[in-house]
Design a protein around this motif. Structure first.
Motif, PDB file in Angstrom:
ATOM      1  N   PRO A  56       2.659   5.342  14.778  1.00  0.00           N
ATOM      2  CA  PRO A  56       4.059   5.599  15.131  1.00  0.00           C
ATOM      3  C   PRO A  56       4.868   6.033  13.909  1.00  0.00           C
ATOM      4  N   LEU A  57       5.740   6.997  14.118  1.00  0.00           N
ATOM      5  CA  LEU A  57       6.596   7.501  13.048  1.00  0.00           C
ATOM      6  C   LEU A  57       7.766   6.548  12.818  1.00  0.00           C
ATOM      7  N   PRO A  58       8.241   6.439  11.573  1.00  0.00           N
ATOM      8  CA  PRO A  58       7.634   6.956  10.339  1.00  0.00           C
ATOM      9  C   PRO A  58       6.494   6.048   9.883  1.00  0.00           C
ATOM     10  N   PHE A  59       5.560   6.609   9.124  1.00  0.00           N
ATOM     11  CA  PHE A  59       4.451   5.815   8.610  1.00  0.00           C
ATOM     12  C   PHE A  59       4.069   6.319   7.225  1.00  0.00           C
ATOM     13  N   ALA A  60       3.406   5.463   6.483  1.00  0.00           N
ATOM     14  CA  ALA A  60       2.850   5.837   5.183  1.00  0.00           C
ATOM     15  C   ALA A  60       1.373   6.163   5.377  1.00  0.00           C
ATOM     16  N   PRO A  61       0.921   7.364   4.988  1.00  0.00           N
ATOM     17  CA  PRO A  61      -0.517   7.628   5.023  1.00  0.00           C
ATOM     18  C   PRO A  61      -1.219   6.818   3.930  1.00  0.00           C
ATOM     19  N   GLY A  62      -2.513   7.070   3.766  1.00  0.00           N
ATOM     20  CA  GLY A  62      -3.269   6.369   2.726  1.00  0.00           C
ATOM     21  C   GLY A  62      -4.223   5.355   3.314  1.00  0.00           C
ATOM     22  N   GLY A  63      -5.524   5.661   3.264  1.00  0.00           N
ATOM     23  CA  GLY A  63      -6.497   4.803   3.922  1.00  0.00           C
ATOM     24  C   GLY A  63      -7.517   4.155   3.014  1.00  0.00           C
ATOM     25  N   GLU A  64      -7.314   4.213   1.696  1.00  0.00           N
ATOM     26  CA  GLU A  64      -8.332   3.701   0.762  1.00  0.00           C
ATOM     27  C   GLU A  64      -7.591   3.030  -0.390  1.00  0.00           C
ATOM     28  N   VAL A  65      -7.535   1.705  -0.383  1.00  0.00           N
ATOM     29  CA  VAL A  65      -6.650   0.999  -1.307  1.00  0.00           C
ATOM     30  C   VAL A  65      -7.400   0.009  -2.187  1.00  0.00           C
ATOM     31  N   CYS A  66      -6.824  -0.216  -3.354  1.00  0.00           N
ATOM     32  CA  CYS A  66      -7.221  -1.319  -4.227  1.00  0.00           C
ATOM     33  C   CYS A  66      -5.951  -2.086  -4.572  1.00  0.00           C
ATOM     34  N   GLY A  67      -6.024  -3.397  -4.501  1.00  0.00           N
ATOM     35  CA  GLY A  67      -4.858  -4.203  -4.827  1.00  0.00           C
ATOM     36  C   GLY A  67      -5.234  -5.654  -5.018  1.00  0.00           C
ATOM     37  N   THR A  68      -4.233  -6.461  -5.280  1.00  0.00           N
ATOM     38  CA  THR A  68      -4.454  -7.889  -5.470  1.00  0.00           C
ATOM     39  C   THR A  68      -3.953  -8.649  -4.251  1.00  0.00           C
ATOM     40  N   VAL A  69      -4.654  -9.712  -3.911  1.00  0.00           N
ATOM     41  CA  VAL A  69      -4.296 -10.529  -2.751  1.00  0.00           C
ATOM     42  C   VAL A  69      -3.003 -11.279  -3.059  1.00  0.00           C
ATOM     43  N   ALA A  70      -1.991 -11.083  -2.199  1.00  0.00           N
ATOM     44  CA  ALA A  70      -0.691 -11.721  -2.402  1.00  0.00           C
ATOM     45  C   ALA A  70      -0.425 -12.841  -1.412  1.00  0.00           C
TER      46      ALA A  70
END
Length: 335
Positions: A56-70
């Motif tokens: 659904p609009l609006p959305f952020a693309p990007g399907g491959e992430v690295c991050g820290t567990v918050a």
């Protein structure tokens, strides 16, 4: 939180920086503070409204992430807060935080940088699933990689060599072919040139190639299929050219070859434990120094449109990565 948002379907230039409420980890989810996000061809399809799924609009693309567990959602026992993980999602990664199903995350080994970790899940996951699980590539066999200078193509060169294959790269410019050779391809050919099959035939002693890795489709697909050896395997990975080829099935009969579909995202959804083991193998190779993702350039989050435009125009050799909190840099060490 900051995010790069698609408000209406269209080209990358339509992405706009915006603010969204930070997501909450729901039941079975973890909240990640995103450090890096890979830029991939499906992102362009998503924002153009041409992907299988339409968020659904609006959305952020990007399907491959690295991050820290918050934060951990209800029913999730770990990993501990602050652990660096990577995940393959569908959208939401072009942002400072994202909620991810716990079953999708895989720990990132110590010493593997966020940009490298954000380059592994989609391209390298697709390639290992394609070559090992679907194509049964064996040591000593010959692998032809179409679109070899792209992020997925570079991954196919590297993993093909790790699996013991002889790799022939197909790319459209001298610069791209040089980059493929630098990544370990034994030979590189111009598959846009007339008579490229003759060069390929000479490189294989007239036998043909055992496995074709094709993320491109289009006009080169049929000549590549005609170049397979007896009992060859043609891996249908994607259609970056924008054209889905119509292949003559009689070739499969005459060559005793197999045309095999590779849908990595569906494999990951249907077989999550097998996919976690596959990703763990990839990260183990990276940590051991046996695999180093080739990153062309990194961009700050705010330049997501520029990164997608470079990808769509096929100006990148290797992976492009967005960094959420760090300064951009040219391609550097993967670890």
């Amino acid at each position: 939180m900051k995010a790069m948002l698609c408000h209406a379907y269209g080209p990358p230039s339509g992405l706009r920086a915006g603010e969204l409420p930070e997501p909450v980890a729901g039941p079975g989810e973890v909240l990640l503070h995103v450090e890096a996000c890979g830029v991939n061809f499906p992102d362009t399809l998503l924002i153009e409204g041409r992907y299988q799924q339409k968020p659904p609009l609006p959305f952020a693309p990007g399907g491959e992430v690295c991050g820290t567990v918050a934060a951990l959602g209800e029913g999730v026992a770990g990993p501990p807060i602050g652990t660096r993980v990577a995940a393959l999602i569908t959208w939401g990664g072009f942002a400072e935080a994202v909620a991810v199903e716990a079953a999708r995350i895989v720990p990132v080994p110590e010493g593997v940088a966020p940009a490298a970790a954000a380059s592994i899940c989609l391209a390298y996951g697709t390639v290992l699933h394609a070559l090992r699980d679907r194509g049964a590539l064996q040591p000593g066999e010959t692998l032809l990689v179409l679109g070899a200078a792209g992020g997925t193509g570079m991954a196919a060169i590297q993993i093909g060599r790790l699996l013991g294959a002889r790799v022939i790269a197909a790319a459209s410019t001298a610069e791209k072919r040089a980059a493929c050779l630098a990544q370990g391809a034994e030979a590189a050919i111009d598959y846009t040139a007339e008579g490229w099959r003759d060069e390929l035939r000479a490189l294989t002693g007239g036998r043909g190639v055992d496995v074709v890795f094709d993320p491109v489709g289009g006009a080169q697909a049929e000549p590549a299929l005609r170049s397979t050896a007896w009992r060859g395997r043609y891996l249908v990975v994607g259609f970056a050219s924008g054209e889905i080829p119509r292949l003559p099935f009689n070739l499969a009969l005459l060559k005793g070859c197999a045309i095999i579909g590779v849908f990595y995202g569906e494999f990951a959804r249907r077989e999550p434990e097998a996919n976690r083991a596959l990703l763990a193998q990839l990260f183990a190779w990276v940590a051991a120094g046996r695999l180093a993702p080739h990153i062309s350039a990194t961009y700050p989050l705010e330049q997501a449109a520029e990164a997608l435009e470079a990808l769509a125009a096929r100006r990148a050799t290797g992976k492009l990565v967005l960094l959420t909190h760090a300064a951009p840099s040219p391609a550097g060490a993967a670890r």
